[in-house]
Design an enzyme around this catalytic site. Structure first.
Site, PDB file in Angstrom:
ATOM      1  N   HIS A 126       0.841  -1.207   0.000  1.00  0.00           N
ATOM      2  CA  HIS A 126       0.000   0.000   0.000  1.00  0.00           C
ATOM      3  C   HIS A 126       0.874   1.254   0.000  1.00  0.00           C
ATOM      4  O   HIS A 126       0.607   2.210  -0.730  1.00  0.00           O
ATOM      5  CB  HIS A 126      -0.879   0.046   1.253  1.00  0.00           C
ATOM      6  CG  HIS A 126      -1.916  -1.026   1.356  1.00  0.00           C
ATOM      7  ND1 HIS A 126      -2.070  -1.813   2.470  1.00  0.00           N
ATOM      8  CD2 HIS A 126      -2.859  -1.437   0.478  1.00  0.00           C
ATOM      9  CE1 HIS A 126      -3.073  -2.647   2.295  1.00  0.00           C
ATOM     10  NE2 HIS A 126      -3.561  -2.462   1.075  1.00  0.00           N
ATOM     11  N   SER A 151      -3.021  -7.832   2.909  1.00  0.00           N
ATOM     12  CA  SER A 151      -3.278  -7.646   4.340  1.00  0.00           C
ATOM     13  C   SER A 151      -3.675  -8.972   4.976  1.00  0.00           C
ATOM     14  O   SER A 151      -3.279  -9.271   6.108  1.00  0.00           O
ATOM     15  CB  SER A 151      -4.401  -6.625   4.554  1.00  0.00           C
ATOM     16  OG  SER A 151      -4.031  -5.382   4.050  1.00  0.00           O
ATOM     17  N   ARG A 177      -2.507  -5.882  -8.343  1.00  0.00           N
ATOM     18  CA  ARG A 177      -1.454  -6.887  -8.165  1.00  0.00           C
ATOM     19  C   ARG A 177      -1.428  -7.879  -9.314  1.00  0.00           C
ATOM     20  O   ARG A 177      -0.468  -7.999 -10.023  1.00  0.00           O
ATOM     21  CB  ARG A 177      -1.647  -7.618  -6.836  1.00  0.00           C
ATOM     22  CG  ARG A 177      -1.184  -6.833  -5.638  1.00  0.00           C
ATOM     23  CD  ARG A 177      -1.610  -7.480  -4.376  1.00  0.00           C
ATOM     24  NE  ARG A 177      -3.061  -7.659  -4.392  1.00  0.00           N
ATOM     25  CZ  ARG A 177      -3.787  -8.016  -3.348  1.00  0.00           C
ATOM     26  NH1 ARG A 177      -3.216  -8.263  -2.204  1.00  0.00           N
ATOM     27  NH2 ARG A 177      -5.103  -8.122  -3.442  1.00  0.00           N
ATOM     28  N   LYS A 205     -15.572  -7.896   3.423  1.00  0.00           N
ATOM     29  CA  LYS A 205     -14.513  -8.363   4.331  1.00  0.00           C
ATOM     30  C   LYS A 205     -14.857  -8.032   5.781  1.00  0.00           C
ATOM     31  O   LYS A 205     -15.370  -6.953   6.064  1.00  0.00           O
ATOM     32  CB  LYS A 205     -13.176  -7.665   4.002  1.00  0.00           C
ATOM     33  CG  LYS A 205     -12.555  -8.033   2.683  1.00  0.00           C
ATOM     34  CD  LYS A 205     -11.250  -7.250   2.547  1.00  0.00           C
ATOM     35  CE  LYS A 205     -10.628  -7.378   1.170  1.00  0.00           C
ATOM     36  NZ  LYS A 205      -9.546  -6.393   0.976  1.00  0.00           N
TER      37      LYS A 205
END
Ligand code: PNS
Length: 164
Positions: free
Chosen positions: A19, A130, A92, A43
């Site tokens: 990040h 994360s 990504r 999430k």
């Protein structure tokens, strides 16, 4: 010329060096960058909104044109309220693409004047997430390379169940 503002949204649960790499690069491209901690309905978060904001503030203190905020609502509305020119997100792998593409199109529909800009993640952070950090730290593994140094201790203390 008008100064350009970008919003870097995310759940940042917790912030990783991946990040920070995106935020650093966005801070070179735009006059102002607002990093905004948001709720990702898909999430379950581990750190509170306040903890995530605090960790981000500590990790971005070196960037003078970056500030950190939080918002519990729609990203498109938030970005418009800040007169942002762009929403910056890191990409990504192909696995990110479909979801990010859908979000970008939705945000464009809601706030047509705001562009989504994707920055490709640096090769060394391709695998980093994360959730991976949380999993490794909770099992006592070393995450020092994956999170900013200034918040490493906080993360380990909070997540390492073996240290209890
Ligand atoms: O870091 P993440 O979890 O990929 O970030 C996703 C986030 C928080 C940016 C996204 O879930 C979001 O924009 N949430 C705010 C609510 C919203 O605007 N939802 C509609 C977007 S399609």
């Amino acid at each position: 010329m008008r100064e350009r503002t970008a919003v870097c949204p995310g759940s940042f649960d917790p912030v990783t060096v991946g990040h920070i790499d995106i935020i650093r690069r966005a801070s070179k491209m735009f006059d102002h960058v607002i990093v905004v901690v948001m709720i990702n309905a898909a999430k379950q978060s581990c750190f509170s909104l306040e903890e995530r904001v605090r960790m981000l503030r500590a990790s971005t203190a070196e960037f003078p044109n970056v500030r950190v905020d939080s918002y519990n609502g729609l990203l498109a509305e938030y970005a418009a309220s800040k007169h942002a020119d762009a929403i910056v997100k890191g990409l990504r792998a192909m696995s990110d693409f479909e979801y990010e593409f859908q979000m970008a199109l939705t945000n464009k529909k809601l706030s047509p004047d705001i562009e989504t800009v994707f920055l490709t993640t640096s090769a060394e952070n391709m695998y980093l997430s994360s959730s991976m950090v949380k999993q490794i730290a909770s099992m006592g593994g070393d995450v020092s390379e994956f999170v900013p140094e200034v918040i490493h201790k906080d993360i380990v203390q909070r997540l390492n169940q073996r240290s209890e």
